[in-house]
Design a protein around this motif. Structure first.
Motif, PDB file in Angstrom:
ATOM      1  N   PHE A 170       6.177 -10.052 -47.712  1.00 36.29           N
ATOM      2  CA  PHE A 170       6.621  -9.419 -46.474  1.00 36.29           C
ATOM      3  C   PHE A 170       8.076  -9.017 -46.614  1.00 36.29           C
ATOM      4  O   PHE A 170       8.938  -9.843 -46.918  1.00 36.29           O
ATOM      5  CB  PHE A 170       6.453 -10.374 -45.291  1.00 36.29           C
ATOM      6  N   LEU A 171       8.350  -7.733 -46.432  1.00 28.16           N
ATOM      7  CA  LEU A 171       9.721  -7.230 -46.470  1.00 28.16           C
ATOM      8  C   LEU A 171      10.283  -7.263 -45.053  1.00 28.16           C
ATOM      9  O   LEU A 171       9.800  -6.557 -44.165  1.00 28.16           O
ATOM     10  CB  LEU A 171       9.763  -5.799 -47.012  1.00 28.16           C
ATOM     11  N   LEU A 211      19.486 -16.626 -50.577  1.00 30.50           N
ATOM     12  CA  LEU A 211      19.560 -17.393 -49.337  1.00 30.50           C
ATOM     13  C   LEU A 211      20.788 -18.293 -49.341  1.00 30.50           C
ATOM     14  O   LEU A 211      21.497 -18.398 -48.344  1.00 30.50           O
ATOM     15  CB  LEU A 211      18.284 -18.226 -49.161  1.00 30.50           C
ATOM     16  N   LYS A 212      21.086 -18.930 -50.491  1.00 33.66           N
ATOM     17  CA  LYS A 212      22.281 -19.768 -50.590  1.00 33.66           C
ATOM     18  C   LYS A 212      23.537 -18.924 -50.390  1.00 33.66           C
ATOM     19  O   LYS A 212      24.502 -19.351 -49.758  1.00 33.66           O
ATOM     20  CB  LYS A 212      22.332 -20.481 -51.943  1.00 33.66           C
ATOM     21  N   HIS A 213      23.528 -17.711 -50.921  1.00 33.04           N
ATOM     22  CA  HIS A 213      24.673 -16.820 -50.779  1.00 33.04           C
ATOM     23  C   HIS A 213      24.902 -16.491 -49.304  1.00 33.04           C
ATOM     24  O   HIS A 213      26.039 -16.471 -48.822  1.00 33.04           O
ATOM     25  CB  HIS A 213      24.440 -15.547 -51.597  1.00 33.04           C
ATOM     26  N   LEU A 214      23.798 -16.241 -48.546  1.00 31.65           N
ATOM     27  CA  LEU A 214      23.921 -15.942 -47.124  1.00 31.65           C
ATOM     28  C   LEU A 214      24.407 -17.158 -46.340  1.00 31.65           C
ATOM     29  O   LEU A 214      25.215 -17.031 -45.420  1.00 31.65           O
ATOM     30  CB  LEU A 214      22.579 -15.464 -46.558  1.00 31.65           C
ATOM     31  N   LEU A 215      23.918 -18.362 -46.709  1.00 30.75           N
ATOM     32  CA  LEU A 215      24.348 -19.569 -46.011  1.00 30.75           C
ATOM     33  C   LEU A 215      25.831 -19.842 -46.245  1.00 30.75           C
ATOM     34  O   LEU A 215      26.522 -20.325 -45.354  1.00 30.75           O
ATOM     35  CB  LEU A 215      23.510 -20.770 -46.458  1.00 30.75           C
ATOM     36  N   ASN A 222      11.156 -16.189 -56.845  1.00 36.31           N
ATOM     37  CA  ASN A 222      11.556 -17.298 -55.975  1.00 36.31           C
ATOM     38  C   ASN A 222      12.986 -17.717 -56.248  1.00 36.31           C
ATOM     39  O   ASN A 222      13.748 -18.006 -55.326  1.00 36.31           O
ATOM     40  CB  ASN A 222      10.626 -18.492 -56.155  1.00 36.31           C
ATOM     41  N   LYS A 223      13.367 -17.750 -57.515  1.00 39.05           N
ATOM     42  CA  LYS A 223      14.727 -18.148 -57.897  1.00 39.05           C
ATOM     43  C   LYS A 223      15.747 -17.171 -57.308  1.00 39.05           C
ATOM     44  O   LYS A 223      16.771 -17.582 -56.772  1.00 39.05           O
ATOM     45  CB  LYS A 223      14.837 -18.184 -59.416  1.00 39.05           C
ATOM     46  N   CYS A 224      15.453 -15.880 -57.402  1.00 37.91           N
ATOM     47  CA  CYS A 224      16.365 -14.876 -56.866  1.00 37.91           C
ATOM     48  C   CYS A 224      16.450 -14.965 -55.346  1.00 37.91           C
ATOM     49  O   CYS A 224      17.526 -14.807 -54.772  1.00 37.91           O
ATOM     50  CB  CYS A 224      15.924 -13.477 -57.280  1.00 37.91           C
ATOM     51  N   LEU A 225      15.326 -15.221 -54.681  1.00 45.97           N
ATOM     52  CA  LEU A 225      15.332 -15.336 -53.224  1.00 45.97           C
ATOM     53  C   LEU A 225      16.123 -16.548 -52.778  1.00 45.97           C
ATOM     54  O   LEU A 225      16.884 -16.492 -51.816  1.00 45.97           O
ATOM     55  CB  LEU A 225      13.899 -15.406 -52.688  1.00 45.97           C
ATOM     56  N   ILE A 226      15.969 -17.681 -53.479  1.00 47.51           N
ATOM     57  CA  ILE A 226      16.697 -18.894 -53.123  1.00 47.51           C
ATOM     58  C   ILE A 226      18.192 -18.690 -53.353  1.00 47.51           C
ATOM     59  O   ILE A 226      19.021 -19.076 -52.539  1.00 47.51           O
ATOM     60  CB  ILE A 226      16.161 -20.104 -53.920  1.00 47.51           C
TER      61      ILE A 226
END
Length: 79
Positions: free
Chosen positions: A39-40, A67-71, A60-64
């Protein structure tokens, strides 16, 4: 269209099967390719892509990591 991983470009490869008596016959080593729906969020729609297991782990690694970068920038997650 032949199946290949759209992340890692992994596809089938050709080789030889060698018997105990050292007879050689041609065979295909098939990549573990499957269809996955993602889902985009920014486009608000589902897409279907072909992935291998390694491609899924990479995704998954890139998404995580994203997500850490956004947090780290101060965004809140829904919990």
């Amino acid at each position: 269209m032949s199946k290949f991983c759209q992340v890692t470009r992994k596809t089938n490869i050709f080789g030889k099967q060698i018997s105990h008596s050292n007879k050689k016959s041609r065979r295909i080593f098939k990549a573990n390719i499957f269809r996955k729906r993602l889902f985009l969020i920014n486009k608000n729609k589902w897409i279907t892509i072909f992935l291998s297991n390694k491609g899924l782990k990479t995704l998954n690694k890139c998404l995580i990591k994203g997500l850490k970068h956004l947090l780290n920038k101060g965004f809140k997650t829904l919990t």
